[in-house]
Design a protein around this motif. Structure first.
Motif, mmCIF file in Angstrom:
data_model
loop_
_atom_site.group_PDB
_atom_site.id
_atom_site.type_symbol
_atom_site.label_atom_id
_atom_site.label_comp_id
_atom_site.label_asym_id
_atom_site.label_seq_id
_atom_site.Cartn_x
_atom_site.Cartn_y
_atom_site.Cartn_z
ATOM 1 N N PRO A 1 -75.524 88.669 61.324
ATOM 2 C CA PRO A 1 -75.520 87.278 61.167
ATOM 3 C C PRO A 1 -76.189 86.524 62.207
ATOM 4 N N ASP A 2 -76.338 87.014 63.457
ATOM 5 C CA ASP A 2 -77.105 86.336 64.551
ATOM 6 C C ASP A 2 -78.555 86.608 64.424
ATOM 7 N N GLY A 3 -79.191 87.310 63.415
ATOM 8 C CA GLY A 3 -80.468 87.788 63.309
ATOM 9 C C GLY A 3 -80.890 89.120 63.842
ATOM 10 N N THR A 4 -79.789 89.558 64.433
ATOM 11 C CA THR A 4 -79.939 91.092 64.796
ATOM 12 C C THR A 4 -80.330 91.968 63.764
ATOM 13 N N CYS A 5 -81.322 92.998 63.958
ATOM 14 C CA CYS A 5 -81.787 93.648 63.155
ATOM 15 C C CYS A 5 -81.483 95.348 63.618
ATOM 16 N N LEU A 6 -81.115 96.115 62.835
ATOM 17 C CA LEU A 6 -81.019 97.592 62.837
ATOM 18 C C LEU A 6 -82.358 98.276 62.412
ATOM 19 N N HIS A 7 -82.748 99.264 62.870
ATOM 20 C CA HIS A 7 -83.787 100.083 62.545
ATOM 21 C C HIS A 7 -83.640 100.859 61.437
ATOM 22 N N GLN A 8 -82.596 101.356 61.318
ATOM 23 C CA GLN A 8 -82.270 102.260 60.145
ATOM 24 C C GLN A 8 -80.770 101.991 59.807
#
Length: 649
Positions: free
Chosen positions: A437-444
């Protein structure tokens, strides 16, 4: 002991039974090298890589080789798609050494992780000689190796000093010259860069397709694009039975592919073919789009709504076996005597047109596959009984974002509500499995142990894809997601170097890496910095965020001098600069509720321009025409908008 059995990467799991004491990249292995004062061997590849399989079979499955590796080295296996940051550092190091890059990539490091030697594929005898020579040098000439490694480590960090700032406001036009250089270096008969092997380079195609009509006529940009797109659609690089493109062609005619199929190529090529289809209305391009989407959904779409990374080049240990045919195999299904046109169209020969008397389906003319729908259906049904290539089941964020942008573009080009829904469904899956929700992305989506955090291309490609989706869905949620992602990217990747506008590829907090890398060249994928630059420009326009626009311009000013000297490898940057500054696009901001209430959406779409729903127009004003970052006076009525539009078109 081999420690790969608990990994999720299909590439690492391929090596879990090797007698080599492989370890995954991480603090445990790196610390062991320091504690035991041993050299590190980092071996990097990916699941669909043919030569990775060859070297594994010849070397890493061999006990004699493994004994030598285990005695003298800490052996680390890296999936380049899982840890592109590690691959980027050591690929650059190899090139700094004057060696050719590629995969498998095998690099020798001091216990400090600093590199001093390496290479790509080695047969067994040569590999064993290299292992012994490197270990002997470590024992007998350690000081020299330390000095060499220190030099390479210093050379591979990217800093502001590598770039020369250009004042774009006072620079003369250079887009026509860049197009002439690119087109002049392309193969006039088969398209693509004039050499073999040939890669599709979708960013370059998108640059050609973005060229304004008059400039395209002058530079032959559309012609160069059409030659490549048509020849690729006819070639062996395109799967004539099931759709989808292979990673590259080993020859200059798009005939014999390296048969691995990558998600990132196919997602990006959707955008390129969609742009060309909108421009030219060529039915061949529309067919390629439909077949490629069918391939993606039937072969790479997972149950959770995300797409897998790739299909292997090999099946049953043989490259291309799944995709190629002996004359007899085809003749049993389709009589050569009764169907000569089919055999002629697809270049099927009694002695084969490729290796080992096998045939690659290859069209010498731009005939639609639908012309031979029944015959191709018979071959496909037979092929589906074969042992298929392995699937790399990693679900990588950036690559799924390329597909999302490709689906959006295709839905517009083909006026397809079904493909638009595919895009919305994929966006939901990305949000559910890869975004926080805070805009953090996982690579996979899956990982061993702790999550693999996103890299800059994950953030940039995803922000851009959600912006593209917003521009057809008009759902404010999508642009809000993009805005959050870009803000988080600034926090995580922004360089701390003064007056340096580009962003690091890996997060600033990563302490496992020996260098800060800045990805700025466009190759088989667009550079992460160029994608972020475009996302910033869109947010600046949509959200009226002047700070986003200014930062994007600083990024362009940082790279444009390099782009002018080598335009083919800065094609995404050049497209962005052309579309936003030198040849700016006309767009219309509009009051969404007013347009829907008045039933004007179809009339707006008929203007064939980018439409941007906004809620911040002045009171009683419903339309705002913008050309790049410059806007006309807002107007209230459809009639006033039509008058403005006639003035600028």
């Amino acid at each position: 002991m081999n420690k790969l059995q608990h990994q999720v990467s299909p590439y690492l799991l391929q090596h879990q039974h090797n007698p080599v004491h492989w370890q995954p990249w991480g603090q445990e292995a790196l610390q062991q090298a320091k504690d035991e004062d041993k050299l590190i061997l980092v071996s990097i590849g990916y699941a669909a890589c043919h030569w990775c399989h060859v070297m594994e079979k010849e070397c890493f499955e061999n006990q004699e080789v493994a004994d030598l590796m285990n005695q003298h080295f800490i052996n680390i296996k890296v999936d380049r798609e899982e840890r592109p940051d590690v691959d980027m550092i050591y690929m650059d190091a190899i090139q700094q050494m004057g060696l050719s890059g590629g995969w498998p990539l095998n690099v020798f490091l001091m216990p400090s992780q600093k590199p001093f030697y390496g290479g790509t594929y080695f047969p067994k005898a040569k590999w064993m000689n290299i292992l012994s020579s490197v270990q002997n040098a470590f024992v007998e000439h350690r000081a020299e190796l330390e000095a060499s490694a220190e030099g390479f480590a210093n050379a591979i960090s990217d800093h502001a000093s590598l770039f020369h700032m250009m004042d774009l406001d006072s620079s003369p036009s250079f887009i026509p010259a860049s197009l002439q250089i690119i087109v002049g270096n392309m193969d006039p008969v088969f398209g693509g860069m004039n050499k073999a092997p040939k890669f599709p380079l979708p960013s370059l195609l998108k640059y050609l397709e973005s060229t304004p009509q008059k400039l395209a006529q002058h530079t032959h940009a559309y012609q160069a694009s059409d030659v490549q797109l048509s020849r690729m659609a006819q070639g062996g690089i395109f799967d004539q039975l099931a759709g989808g493109f292979s990673r590259y062609s080993v020859d200059s005619e798009w005939f014999a592919p390296h048969f691995e199929k990558m998600l990132y190529d196919n997602g990006q090529l959707l955008e390129a073919y969609a742009a060309a289809s909108q421009r030219s209305k060529n039915p061949l391009y529309a067919e390629v789009l439909v077949q490629t989407i069918h391939f993606l959904k039937s072969e790479l779409l997972a149950k959770n709504g995300l797409y897998y990374a790739s299909l292997d080049a090999d099946s049953e240990g043989i490259e291309g076996l799944f995709y190629t045919w002996s004359f007899e195999e085809v003749n049993e299904l389709i009589s050569s005597l009764e169907n000569p046109d089919f055999y002629r169209t697809y270049s099927i020969l009694p002695n084969g047109n490729w290796e080992d008397a096998r045939n690659i389906l290859f069209k010498k003319e731009a005939v639609l596959n639908n012309t031979f729908k029944d015959e191709l259906g018979l071959l496909l049904a037979e092929r589906n009984t074969r042992i298929r290539p392995e699937t790399d089941t990693k679900q990588i964020l950036a690559w799924n974002a390329y597909v999302l942008s490709g689906l959006v573009s295709t839905s517009q080009a083909l006026f397809s509500a079904e493909i638009k829904q595919d895009a919305l469904t994929l966006a939901d899956a990305i949000e559910k499995h890869l975004l926080k929700p805070d805009g953090t992305c996982l690579h996979q989506a899956t990982y061993s142990g702790s999550p693999i955090v996103g890299f800059l291309d994950d953030y940039a490609a995803t922000a851009l894809a959600y912006i593209h989706l917003y521009l057809i869905s008009f759902d404010k949620k999508h642009v809000e997601i993009a805005n959050q992602i870009v803000k988080k990217a600034t926090d995580l990747f922004e360089s701390k170097e003064e007056n340096f506008a580009l962003y690091h590829y890996a997060q600033n907090m990563d302490n496992e890496l020996i260098a800060d890398k800045v990805e700025f060249t466009d190759s088989v994928c667009p550079s992460s910095n160029s994608m972020l630059c475009e996302a910033l420009l869109w947010l600046g326009l949509i959200e009226s965020q002047i700070n986003c626009t200014m930062r994007a311009q600083q990024m362009l000013e940082t790279v444009m001098s390099k782009a002018q000297s080598n335009p083919a490898y800065f094609s995404n940057w050049l497209r962005i600069y052309s579309q936003w500054f030198e040849n700016p696009q006309a767009m219309i901001k509009f009051n969404h509720s007013f347009v829907m209430d008045q039933g004007l959406l179809d009339s707006l779409r008929a203007l064939n321009c980018t439409l941007i729903p906004v809620d911040n127009l002045p009171q009683d004003k419903h339309f705002l025409v913008c050309v790049g970052n410059h806007c006309l006076a807002p107007v209230s009525t459809w009639k006033e908008l039509q008058a403005q539009w006639k003035e600028i078109i």
